[in-house]
Motif scaffolding. Structure first.
Motif, PDB file in Angstrom:
ATOM      1  N   GLY A 147       0.805  -1.218   0.000  1.00  0.00           N
ATOM      2  CA  GLY A 147       0.000   0.000   0.000  1.00  0.00           C
ATOM      3  C   GLY A 147       0.836   1.265   0.000  1.00  0.00           C
ATOM      4  O   GLY A 147       0.568   2.207  -0.761  1.00  0.00           O
ATOM      5  N   VAL A 148       1.867   1.300   0.820  1.00  0.00           N
ATOM      6  CA  VAL A 148       2.735   2.479   0.867  1.00  0.00           C
ATOM      7  C   VAL A 148       3.475   2.643  -0.462  1.00  0.00           C
ATOM      8  O   VAL A 148       3.622   3.756  -0.974  1.00  0.00           O
ATOM      9  CB  VAL A 148       3.723   2.388   2.055  1.00  0.00           C
ATOM     10  CG1 VAL A 148       4.793   3.456   1.975  1.00  0.00           C
ATOM     11  CG2 VAL A 148       2.971   2.473   3.368  1.00  0.00           C
ATOM     12  N   ALA A 193       0.289   8.203  -6.177  1.00  0.00           N
ATOM     13  CA  ALA A 193      -0.498   9.287  -5.587  1.00  0.00           C
ATOM     14  C   ALA A 193       0.323  10.497  -5.152  1.00  0.00           C
ATOM     15  O   ALA A 193      -0.221  11.399  -4.542  1.00  0.00           O
ATOM     16  CB  ALA A 193      -1.288   8.749  -4.400  1.00  0.00           C
ATOM     17  N   THR A 194       1.598  10.488  -5.414  1.00  0.00           N
ATOM     18  CA  THR A 194       2.406  11.642  -5.005  1.00  0.00           C
ATOM     19  C   THR A 194       3.066  12.287  -6.212  1.00  0.00           C
ATOM     20  O   THR A 194       3.301  11.640  -7.229  1.00  0.00           O
ATOM     21  CB  THR A 194       3.513  11.227  -4.011  1.00  0.00           C
ATOM     22  OG1 THR A 194       4.359  10.281  -4.637  1.00  0.00           O
ATOM     23  CG2 THR A 194       2.932  10.641  -2.749  1.00  0.00           C
ATOM     24  N   ILE A 251       1.062   4.106  -2.935  1.00  0.00           N
ATOM     25  CA  ILE A 251       0.835   5.535  -2.672  1.00  0.00           C
ATOM     26  C   ILE A 251       2.025   6.361  -3.161  1.00  0.00           C
ATOM     27  O   ILE A 251       1.850   7.391  -3.815  1.00  0.00           O
ATOM     28  CB  ILE A 251       0.567   5.772  -1.169  1.00  0.00           C
ATOM     29  CG1 ILE A 251      -0.798   5.203  -0.796  1.00  0.00           C
ATOM     30  CG2 ILE A 251       0.649   7.257  -0.826  1.00  0.00           C
ATOM     31  CD1 ILE A 251      -1.061   5.175   0.695  1.00  0.00           C
ATOM     32  N   VAL A 252       3.236   5.905  -2.859  1.00  0.00           N
ATOM     33  CA  VAL A 252       4.426   6.638  -3.287  1.00  0.00           C
ATOM     34  C   VAL A 252       4.521   6.675  -4.817  1.00  0.00           C
ATOM     35  O   VAL A 252       4.913   7.684  -5.401  1.00  0.00           O
ATOM     36  CB  VAL A 252       5.700   6.016  -2.666  1.00  0.00           C
ATOM     37  CG1 VAL A 252       6.957   6.552  -3.306  1.00  0.00           C
ATOM     38  CG2 VAL A 252       5.727   6.257  -1.162  1.00  0.00           C
ATOM     39  N   GLY A 312       8.787   3.261  -5.121  1.00  0.00           N
ATOM     40  CA  GLY A 312       7.465   2.712  -4.817  1.00  0.00           C
ATOM     41  C   GLY A 312       7.237   1.370  -5.480  1.00  0.00           C
ATOM     42  O   GLY A 312       6.668   0.450  -4.872  1.00  0.00           O
TER      43      GLY A 312
END
Length: 76
Positions: free
Chosen positions: A11-12, A19-20, A15-16, A33
Motif C-alpha cells: 500500500g505504501v 499518488a504523489t 501511494i508513493v 514505490g
C-alpha cells in the motif's frame, strides 16, 4: 514480516508511486514505490506458501488408532 506488514508495504509503495508528485533530488520515487510493492508481493507470496506448508490436517475422527505395546517385545 507477516501478512499485515506485506500488505502495508504494498500500500505504501502504491501511494508513493501513483499518488504523489514529490520531487526529491537523487531519488526516483516512482521506482522506489515499485520496488516496495515488489518486495511486499514477494514477502506475501513466500509467507503464504510457508504458512500453507505448516498447516497439517488432523486425522479424521473415524481413523483407527494404532498403539504399539513395547512390553511384548523381547529385549535385544
Amino acid at each position: 514480516m507477516g501478512i499485515g506488514g506485506c500488505i502495508i508495504l504494498i500500500g505504501v509503495g502504491a501511494i508513493v508511486t501513483f499518488a504523489t508528485d514529490w520531487h526529491v533530488s537523487g531519488v526516483n520515487l516512482p521506482l522506489a514505490g515499485l520496488i516496495m510493492m515488489a518486495v511486499g508481493l514477494i514477502g506475501l507470496v513466500s509467507y503464504v506458501s510457508i504458512l500453507k506448508r505448516r498447516r497439517v490436517e488432523p486425522p479424521s475422527p473415524g481413523a483407527p488408532v494404532i498403539e504399539i505395546d513395547d512390553r511384548s517385545r523381547p529385549y535385544r
